[in-house]
Design a protein around this motif. Sequence first.
Motif, mmCIF file in Angstrom:
data_model
loop_
_atom_site.group_PDB
_atom_site.id
_atom_site.type_symbol
_atom_site.label_atom_id
_atom_site.label_comp_id
_atom_site.label_asym_id
_atom_site.label_seq_id
_atom_site.Cartn_x
_atom_site.Cartn_y
_atom_site.Cartn_z
ATOM 1 N N GLN A 234 -9.792 15.789 -96.894
ATOM 2 C CA GLN A 234 -9.829 14.625 -97.779
ATOM 3 C C GLN A 234 -11.039 13.737 -97.489
ATOM 4 O OE1 GLN A 234 -6.107 12.577 -98.303
ATOM 5 N NE2 GLN A 234 -4.889 14.453 -98.134
ATOM 6 N N ILE A 235 -11.428 13.637 -96.230
ATOM 7 C CA ILE A 235 -12.638 12.877 -95.897
ATOM 8 C C ILE A 235 -13.852 13.522 -96.549
ATOM 9 C CG2 ILE A 235 -14.178 12.234 -94.015
ATOM 10 C CD1 ILE A 235 -11.699 11.867 -92.256
ATOM 11 N N ASP A 236 -13.895 14.843 -96.552
ATOM 12 C CA ASP A 236 -14.995 15.545 -97.219
ATOM 13 C C ASP A 236 -15.008 15.281 -98.720
ATOM 14 O OD1 ASP A 236 -15.800 16.588 -94.800
ATOM 15 O OD2 ASP A 236 -14.712 18.487 -95.045
ATOM 16 N N MET A 237 -13.864 14.927 -99.279
ATOM 17 C CA MET A 237 -13.770 14.613 -100.706
ATOM 18 C C MET A 237 -14.119 13.152 -101.004
ATOM 19 S SD MET A 237 -10.207 16.510 -101.754
ATOM 20 C CE MET A 237 -9.986 18.281 -101.613
ATOM 21 N N LYS A 238 -14.643 12.430 -99.989
ATOM 22 C CA LYS A 238 -15.010 11.015 -100.123
ATOM 23 C C LYS A 238 -13.789 10.111 -100.256
ATOM 24 C CE LYS A 238 -19.488 12.037 -102.250
ATOM 25 N NZ LYS A 238 -20.411 11.764 -103.397
ATOM 26 N N ILE A 239 -12.646 10.591 -99.764
ATOM 27 C CA ILE A 239 -11.449 9.767 -99.706
ATOM 28 C C ILE A 239 -11.447 9.034 -98.376
ATOM 29 C CG2 ILE A 239 -8.924 9.782 -99.645
ATOM 30 C CD1 ILE A 239 -8.994 12.272 -101.399
ATOM 31 N N GLN A 240 -11.235 7.715 -98.411
ATOM 32 C CA GLN A 240 -11.201 6.917 -97.181
ATOM 33 C C GLN A 240 -9.841 7.129 -96.512
ATOM 34 O OE1 GLN A 240 -12.590 2.798 -97.759
ATOM 35 N NE2 GLN A 240 -13.285 3.418 -99.818
ATOM 36 N N VAL A 241 -9.863 7.723 -95.334
ATOM 37 C CA VAL A 241 -8.627 8.091 -94.641
ATOM 38 C C VAL A 241 -8.490 7.285 -93.351
ATOM 39 C CG1 VAL A 241 -7.395 9.943 -93.458
ATOM 40 C CG2 VAL A 241 -8.603 10.414 -95.605
ATOM 41 N N ARG A 242 -7.292 6.797 -93.111
ATOM 42 C CA ARG A 242 -6.975 6.136 -91.848
ATOM 43 C C ARG A 242 -5.619 6.623 -91.360
ATOM 44 N NH1 ARG A 242 -8.898 -0.217 -91.590
ATOM 45 N NH2 ARG A 242 -11.143 0.185 -91.906
#
Length: 322
Positions: A234-242
């Motif tokens: 998901q980070i690779d998809m430009k989704i901000q993950v925490r």
Amino acid sequence: MTGESMAGRRPAPLRETSSVVRTLVLTVASGGLTFLITNGLHQDMSISIMLSILIGGIALMVRFLVDFEKRLVGVEEMQKAGMAEMKGLILEIGEATKLFGQIQSSRHASLVTELVTNSTRIPPDSPPIIHQFVEAKVRETSELLKQIADGGTATYYGEDRDWLLGLTRTATKGIDAISMAAVDHDLWQSEIGQRYLDAQRRVAEDGRRVRRIFVLDEPAMAADPILRRVYEEQIDMKIQVRLLYWADVPARLRVQVRDLIIFDNALAYETTPTIGDPRLAQVAETRLVLTASRVHECAVLFGELWKVSHEPQPVPDVQRNA
């Protein structure tokens, strides 16, 4: 002209002819009876004839007046029925005009027109199941639109996909999601999960904000290779993950933490899992929250959890290859 319609027209002339004959018979009978009576009383012949003509004329006028009154009553009844029908027609035209005006002023006028047009194209002789299915879908859509217009809560029993994918694809500002990692453990490998992620990827690539908080029961879950692969993808998809460990959730907020997605800060999408093992849980109920105050509460909750969450730590290559 068909025989049936001809037959339907025949009784009226017959009734009129019968009425005329009865009137003539009554007139002649009245005059003849008067003539017989006056003649029997030895009245002068001219007087008998005059009285016969007079009485017969009176009988004719009485009969004429009776028939006229009946016809007048019939005309009045027809007029009343016609006026009632006209009023009903005017009301229907008024309602249709009002509805047409509402459709034309709506932003969805073309879609509503297309829906009506396509519904009329279904052949009347189609199997009953087709008509029942179409009616059920239209009724379902109508109920959803009513709930959205009223600004309340729409509920779907089970796992919905149309709302989830549709809202994700049409988000104009951003998407904020709270994901209970234990519950959503298998979501990302499922068909709906893959479609959901692809829709979010497109939103993020278009420059709209997509944020997700993974709530973990314990820090050790962060090392789960399946979960790690999920959030790295998901980070690779430009989704901000925490990531957020349950122990770091403020005590006052723990009762509010749940699977939640907020679209454009305008509506919230909530799911309720079945009771049991979280890893085996399924979605029991899906709710679309439209009340502005409740959506604001959801947005505030996400904001507070975002502040206490942290970005995933990169995994060393040695551990990654282990």
